[in-house]
Design a protein around this motif. Sequence first.
Motif, PDB file in Angstrom:
ATOM      1  N   LEU A  15       0.839  -1.269   0.089  1.00 27.63           N
ATOM      2  CA  LEU A  15       0.021   0.047   0.022  1.00 27.63           C
ATOM      3  C   LEU A  15       0.827   1.432  -0.021  1.00 27.63           C
ATOM      4  O   LEU A  15       1.872   1.277   0.774  1.00 27.63           O
ATOM      5  CB  LEU A  15      -1.044   0.019   1.110  1.00 27.63           C
ATOM      6  CG  LEU A  15      -1.839  -1.066   1.441  1.00 27.63           C
ATOM      7  CD1 LEU A  15      -2.826  -1.153   2.783  1.00 27.63           C
ATOM      8  CD2 LEU A  15      -2.927  -1.050   0.089  1.00 27.63           C
ATOM      9  N   TRP A  24      -8.682  -2.100   1.580  1.00 24.65           N
ATOM     10  CA  TRP A  24      -7.437  -2.295   2.098  1.00 24.65           C
ATOM     11  C   TRP A  24      -6.649  -1.811   3.128  1.00 24.65           C
ATOM     12  O   TRP A  24      -5.946  -2.539   4.103  1.00 24.65           O
ATOM     13  CB  TRP A  24      -6.522  -2.872   0.837  1.00 24.65           C
ATOM     14  CG  TRP A  24      -7.145  -3.754  -0.075  1.00 24.65           C
ATOM     15  CD1 TRP A  24      -7.825  -3.679  -1.090  1.00 24.65           C
ATOM     16  CD2 TRP A  24      -6.713  -5.062  -0.255  1.00 24.65           C
ATOM     17  NE1 TRP A  24      -8.238  -4.632  -1.799  1.00 24.65           N
ATOM     18  CE2 TRP A  24      -7.399  -5.618  -1.403  1.00 24.65           C
ATOM     19  CE3 TRP A  24      -6.046  -5.955   0.426  1.00 24.65           C
ATOM     20  CZ2 TRP A  24      -7.180  -7.001  -1.774  1.00 24.65           C
ATOM     21  CZ3 TRP A  24      -5.918  -7.182   0.004  1.00 24.65           C
ATOM     22  CH2 TRP A  24      -6.436  -7.718  -1.107  1.00 24.65           C
ATOM     23  N   ARG A  25      -6.508  -0.540   2.944  1.00 27.50           N
ATOM     24  CA  ARG A  25      -5.831   0.214   3.989  1.00 27.50           C
ATOM     25  C   ARG A  25      -6.663   0.578   5.230  1.00 27.50           C
ATOM     26  O   ARG A  25      -7.457   1.473   5.098  1.00 27.50           O
ATOM     27  CB  ARG A  25      -5.390   1.629   3.364  1.00 27.50           C
ATOM     28  CG  ARG A  25      -4.777   2.673   4.076  1.00 27.50           C
ATOM     29  CD  ARG A  25      -4.383   3.800   3.632  1.00 27.50           C
ATOM     30  NE  ARG A  25      -3.480   3.677   2.365  1.00 27.50           N
ATOM     31  CZ  ARG A  25      -3.925   3.935   1.265  1.00 27.50           C
ATOM     32  NH1 ARG A  25      -5.187   4.054   0.861  1.00 27.50           N
ATOM     33  NH2 ARG A  25      -3.195   3.677   0.004  1.00 27.50           N
ATOM     34  N   SER A  35     -11.801   1.196   8.188  1.00 28.24           N
ATOM     35  CA  SER A  35     -11.705   0.685   6.723  1.00 28.24           C
ATOM     36  C   SER A  35     -12.978   1.145   6.421  1.00 28.24           C
ATOM     37  O   SER A  35     -14.134   1.159   6.639  1.00 28.24           O
ATOM     38  CB  SER A  35     -11.849  -0.902   6.713  1.00 28.24           C
ATOM     39  OG  SER A  35     -11.984  -1.103   5.480  1.00 28.24           O
ATOM     40  N   ASP A 102      -8.278   2.405  -4.337  1.00 30.95           N
ATOM     41  CA  ASP A 102      -7.663   3.708  -3.708  1.00 30.95           C
ATOM     42  C   ASP A 102      -8.616   4.639  -4.743  1.00 30.95           C
ATOM     43  O   ASP A 102      -8.922   5.870  -4.118  1.00 30.95           O
ATOM     44  CB  ASP A 102      -6.373   3.761  -3.786  1.00 30.95           C
ATOM     45  CG  ASP A 102      -5.473   3.568  -2.638  1.00 30.95           C
ATOM     46  OD1 ASP A 102      -6.333   3.567  -1.621  1.00 30.95           O
ATOM     47  OD2 ASP A 102      -4.310   3.797  -2.600  1.00 30.95           O
TER      48      ASP A 102
END
Length: 328
Positions: A15, A24-25, A35, A102
Amino acid sequence: MPGDPLPQPLPTPALRPSACPGLWRIVQALDGGISRIKLDAGTLSAAQAHAVADAAERFAGGVIEVTNRSNLQIRGIGADHAGLVACLLDAGLGPRQAAGDDVRNLMLSPAAGLDPAMLFDSRALAGQILESLQTCERFHQLSAKFAVQLDAGEDLAMLTHPHDLWLSALRLDGEVWLAFGLAGCPAEEGALGAVPLADGHALVLAVLQRFLDLASAQQARMRQLLAECGREAFVQGLGVALRRDHAVLGWRRPRRDQARHLGVYPQRQTGRVAVGAAAPLGRLSAAQLRGAAHLASSLGDASLRMTPWQSRLLPNLAATDAEQALAG
């Protein structure tokens, strides 16, 4: 005979640094990890809503928030980040590539495809744009905050959130066109040009490619780039045929009554309505999200739509069931 293969753990993605949460991050806060689930046009199915509720209880503190860009986020996440991500991915709530997640920053009206005032159904074009954002590796260089808005003329539309690129429908000579602007809001600034609706996807790709061609590493957002190169220079180099006469450059997007996202909202479809409700500060418990999903399944089309006012809509209800849905 050998049994079924054991499930393999998800690989840990590389990431890029960012303070912006994603699926995901998971970004750490005082109450645990956060999240953010970037929804397609703010929409999730009832089954996906149950999956979010289950994940919030199993891997976090059970707190779910509706964001001001029509997404969901789970708060208070514990140590099992991989388990949470796998649960959400299995429910179809994000791409299998972290970089593709993202850049899924595309906002539509929560009444896309339903609003009586819409000039076209924006969901097909939105699907094309999202697919390009998720799958084109070059676009993965965009900031996790770089955002696009597509407005099809709906009455129920957020018009005051700044976006790096906004597109707004208008009618010219009896045809639907898309006006566009940069680093601003459709209700607060004039358009820089317009293209026929059929060229909307090409325009978005051209704007994103030109941004990446010109922006330095320090210029993550459109406003930062325009402070150096200016809007006119940016537009002149797009390589797209634009209409820029007075009918376009003098056009302004009308403002609407934003309180209409609560209560009963009439749909374009005869005899159908959407019902909207908001939890305080946009915070839902897992039980509340499951309850909304149950209403959507029993009275609507088994889908929910999150709104940029941190509320939620249950679409495609029979008008005769609206009061029952409101009570629920």
